[in-house]
Design a protein around this motif. Structure first.
Motif, PDB file in Angstrom:
ATOM      1  N   ILE A 174       0.812  -1.229   0.000  1.00  0.00           N
ATOM      2  CA  ILE A 174       0.000   0.000   0.000  1.00  0.00           C
ATOM      3  C   ILE A 174       0.842   1.275   0.000  1.00  0.00           C
ATOM      4  N   LEU A 175       2.017   1.214   0.621  1.00  0.00           N
ATOM      5  CA  LEU A 175       2.818   2.441   0.757  1.00  0.00           C
ATOM      6  C   LEU A 175       3.070   3.164  -0.569  1.00  0.00           C
ATOM      7  N   PRO A 176       3.401   2.425  -1.644  1.00  0.00           N
ATOM      8  CA  PRO A 176       3.610   3.161  -2.906  1.00  0.00           C
ATOM      9  C   PRO A 176       2.382   3.948  -3.344  1.00  0.00           C
ATOM     10  N   TYR A 177       1.175   3.395  -3.052  1.00  0.00           N
ATOM     11  CA  TYR A 177      -0.048   4.118  -3.417  1.00  0.00           C
ATOM     12  C   TYR A 177      -0.180   5.388  -2.582  1.00  0.00           C
ATOM     13  N   LEU A 178       0.191   5.281  -1.310  1.00  0.00           N
ATOM     14  CA  LEU A 178       0.117   6.466  -0.450  1.00  0.00           C
ATOM     15  C   LEU A 178       1.089   7.530  -0.933  1.00  0.00           C
ATOM     16  N   GLU A 179       2.259   7.087  -1.394  1.00  0.00           N
ATOM     17  CA  GLU A 179       3.222   8.057  -1.921  1.00  0.00           C
ATOM     18  C   GLU A 179       2.697   8.732  -3.183  1.00  0.00           C
ATOM     19  N   ARG A 180       1.952   7.961  -3.975  1.00  0.00           N
ATOM     20  CA  ARG A 180       1.372   8.566  -5.176  1.00  0.00           C
ATOM     21  C   ARG A 180       0.337   9.621  -4.797  1.00  0.00           C
ATOM     22  N   LEU A 181      -0.443   9.331  -3.744  1.00  0.00           N
ATOM     23  CA  LEU A 181      -1.414  10.333  -3.292  1.00  0.00           C
ATOM     24  C   LEU A 181      -0.691  11.617  -2.964  1.00  0.00           C
ATOM     25  N   HIS A 182       0.403  11.460  -2.255  1.00  0.00           N
ATOM     26  CA  HIS A 182       1.195  12.599  -1.822  1.00  0.00           C
ATOM     27  C   HIS A 182       1.671  13.405  -3.019  1.00  0.00           C
ATOM     28  N   ASP A 183       2.084  12.698  -4.059  1.00  0.00           N
ATOM     29  CA  ASP A 183       2.634  13.398  -5.224  1.00  0.00           C
ATOM     30  C   ASP A 183       1.545  13.986  -6.108  1.00  0.00           C
TER      31      ASP A 183
END
Lengths: 361, 225
Positions: A174-183
């Motif tokens: 899930i973390l990569p998806y959260l990073e995408r949200l951030h970006d």
């Protein structure tokens, strides 16, 4: 971007919360603290799920709560992700996504708009839409829950330990998806967590809570580098550095990452030159030397000035905060070394970095 | 014919009574169950106890009080007379009113349990997804409590079919109006018509068994909850 002003005062038997915060109106704000520190209650107050009797909440210029005003949760433009995905079991994934989307008024500002398709694409759940929640894995469920919260085009996304109920493999999913949200999202995110690594990886701003009070609130890098906060006493004490991939060395399979005040060399990265990466340097991986060491296998040496010295978690150690040309560092060294090297405020030294963790691996 | 004309009449009356009572209780019992499931009021205990009273009260006691209340000089009777409805005892609607009270716990308790099992979280999720409390009730609470409604409906219907004491107190024994199957069996036995009593009793027995069988076979798949 207008900030979020939150003032709450709760006095329940065995629990109290006293906060007066200004949170940034953009980026990811990490609300960090141990369980019982009040971080989840603070988030629930902001969402209107808990009504603090004496509270004032001004959300980007809109009063959500004061002496005369109470905007109920379903009239607040927010998305909320709970610790457990809490999908509606009687609806399919698509039914869950549409539940909020069709009830939410269209946002006024186009930049705040998140379409259903965008939410589905951001979380990579297009292949799950016709399934019922009981046919999803834990990680998939949480991704659907995040997409469901985004599909209402909220003006703020509140996340209450969205990874805490998942195992390590699911977290990594899930973390990569959260990073995408951030970006990719313009809206602010309030992210509650008790995991220093998650906060270090995702947050731009950090609020540290303990016993229902705010110990610190500030930009992530400065706050992590403070020696007076409980995080400094944990195994995970350390700083984060935002670096840029500067060059690749194909011979030795290394990459150079630049940041203000220096650079580090790490095992070769896939990312192209110019790509931004977030590094985490633990205090336990930083040692100090009076002169630039030669004849050492440690490649990453940075000139740095001692800023502050403080007690560490054991009486035999202390923490030294350094300034490496604008980038803060923390070193955890023994008290004996401190005395032998004559470490003192203002002294110019060399920081030897034994290991660098790249957040996002 | 296996059953006599009056037997069939009593069965039809019984089913009509049970159907009407179940429908009324869906409407009346659901808000009570929701309130009992969600309230933090100190009245929760007393109200819950009143709802449960018919479980332990002799039907004749309940019937007696209802008869007095709905009679020409009782408060309900005064009201119904003032409204031009007349008095309810010894009418079909008198039986309906009495049965609604008598079967109330069989509707309220399963539905209340189902509402309580939902917990706060789905309701909070719905609020964060812009659903008003009323919207949440219909779009989340009712679907999630559906198994409880099925159980409650079956129990209420079956329990009303099995009523005897209250019916006798309120409705008496008027053929086609208040003579339900259980009273009809009683009459057959009184008249020493054991064959007739046997046939009607067997129908009731099989009916009750089938209802309960359906209830026990129909179980929501636990994996879905």
């Amino acid at each position: 971007m207008e900030p979020i002003n939150a003032r709450f005062d709760i006095d329940w038997p065995g629990f109290n919360l006293t906060v007066d915060l200004e949170l940034p109106g953009r980026g990811v704000t990490g609300l960090f603290g141990h369980s019982g520190s009040g971080k989840t209650t603070l988030l629930r107050c902001i969402a209107g799920l808990v009504r603090a009797p004496k509270g004032r909440l001004v959300f980007r210029g809109e009063i959500w709560q004061d002496e005369n005003t109470w905007v109920p949760t379903h009239h607040r433009s927010l998305g909320y992700v709970f610790q457990e995905a809490s999908l509606f079991p009687h609806l399919t994934v698509m039914g869950n996504l549409r539940y909020g989307q069709k009830r939410a008024p269209a946002p006024v500002a186009a930049e705040d708009r998140v379409s259903l398709d965008q939410a589905i694409a951001l979380l990579g759940i297009a292949h799950l839409l016709t399934r019922k929640p009981d046919r999803l894995s834990g990680g998939e469920r949480q991704r659907v829950a995040i997409a469901r919260a985004l599909a209402v085009s909220p003006r703020v996304l509140l996340m209450d330990e969205p990874l805490a109920a998942l195992d390590i493999a699911r977290k990594q999913e899930i973390l990569p998806y959260l990073e995408r949200l951030h970006d990719e999202l313009a809206i602010p995110v309030l992210y509650v967590s008790h995991a220093p690594d998650e906060v270090a990886r995702l947050a731009d701003h950090l609020v540290v809570m303990d016993g229902g009070r705010v110990l610190a609130s500030g930009p992530l890098k400065e706050t992590l580098a403070r020696l007076d906060l409980p995080m400094a006493f944990s195994e995970d004490a350390g700083v984060v550095i935002d670096a840029v991939v500067a060059s690749h060395d194909d011979n030795y399979h290394l990459s150079r990452l630049d940041f203000p005040g220096g650079n580090v060399v790490v095992a070769q990265r896939k990312e192209p030159i110019g790509h931004r990466l977030r590094l985490r340097v633990h205090a336990r991986d930083v040692s100090l030397a009076l002169e630039r060491a030669t004849g050492t296998s440690i490649a990453n040496l940075l000139p740095a000035t001692v800023v502050e010295i403080a007690d560490a978690d054991t009486p035999g150690h202390c923490l030294v905060r350094l300034d490496a040309g604008g980038t803060p560092l923390i070193a955890r060294i023994t008290r004996r070394s401190l005395d032998h090297l004559g470490v003192a405020r203002g002294k110019a030294m060399w920081a030897q970095i034994k290991a660098v963790a790249l957040l996002g691996d | 014919m296996f059953l006599s004309e009056t037997d069939l009449q009593s069965i039809w009356l019984t089913l009509r009574l049970a159907g009407v009572v179940t429908l009324i209780l869906f409407v009346v019992g659901t808000p009570i169950a929701w309130w009992l499931a969600r309230t933090r009021s100190r009245l929760k205990g007393p109200v819950g106890a009143v709802v449960a009273l018919p479980l332990v009260l002799p039907p004749s006691v309940l019937g007696f009080y209802l008869l007095v209340a709905m009679g020409p000089n009782g408060p309900v009777g005064q009201l119904t007379q003032a409204l031009g409805i007349g008095v309810l005892p010894f009418t079909f609607w008198g039986l309906v009113v009495a049965s609604v009270f008598y079967s109330l716990p069989f509707m309220v308790q399963p539905v209340q349990n189902a509402f309580e099992a939902i917990g706060d979280r789905p309701l909070e999720v719905a609020a964060t997804l812009r659903a008003s409390p009323l919207d949440t009730f219909f779009s989340v609470a009712l679907p999630l409590a559906a198994p409880g409604f099925v159980t409650a409906g079956i129990l209420t219907f079956a329990h009303t079919v099995g009523e005897f004491g209250v019916v006798l107190m309120i409705g008496g024994n008027i053929p086609g109006v208040t003579r339900v199957a259980s009273v009809q069996i009683y009459d057959h036995v009184e008249a020493m018509e054991y064959g007739d009593a046997h046939r009607l009793a067997a129908v009731m027995l099989i009916f009750s068994f089938l209802v309960l069988l359906a209830l026990y076979l129909w179980r929501p798949n636990p994996k879905n909850t």
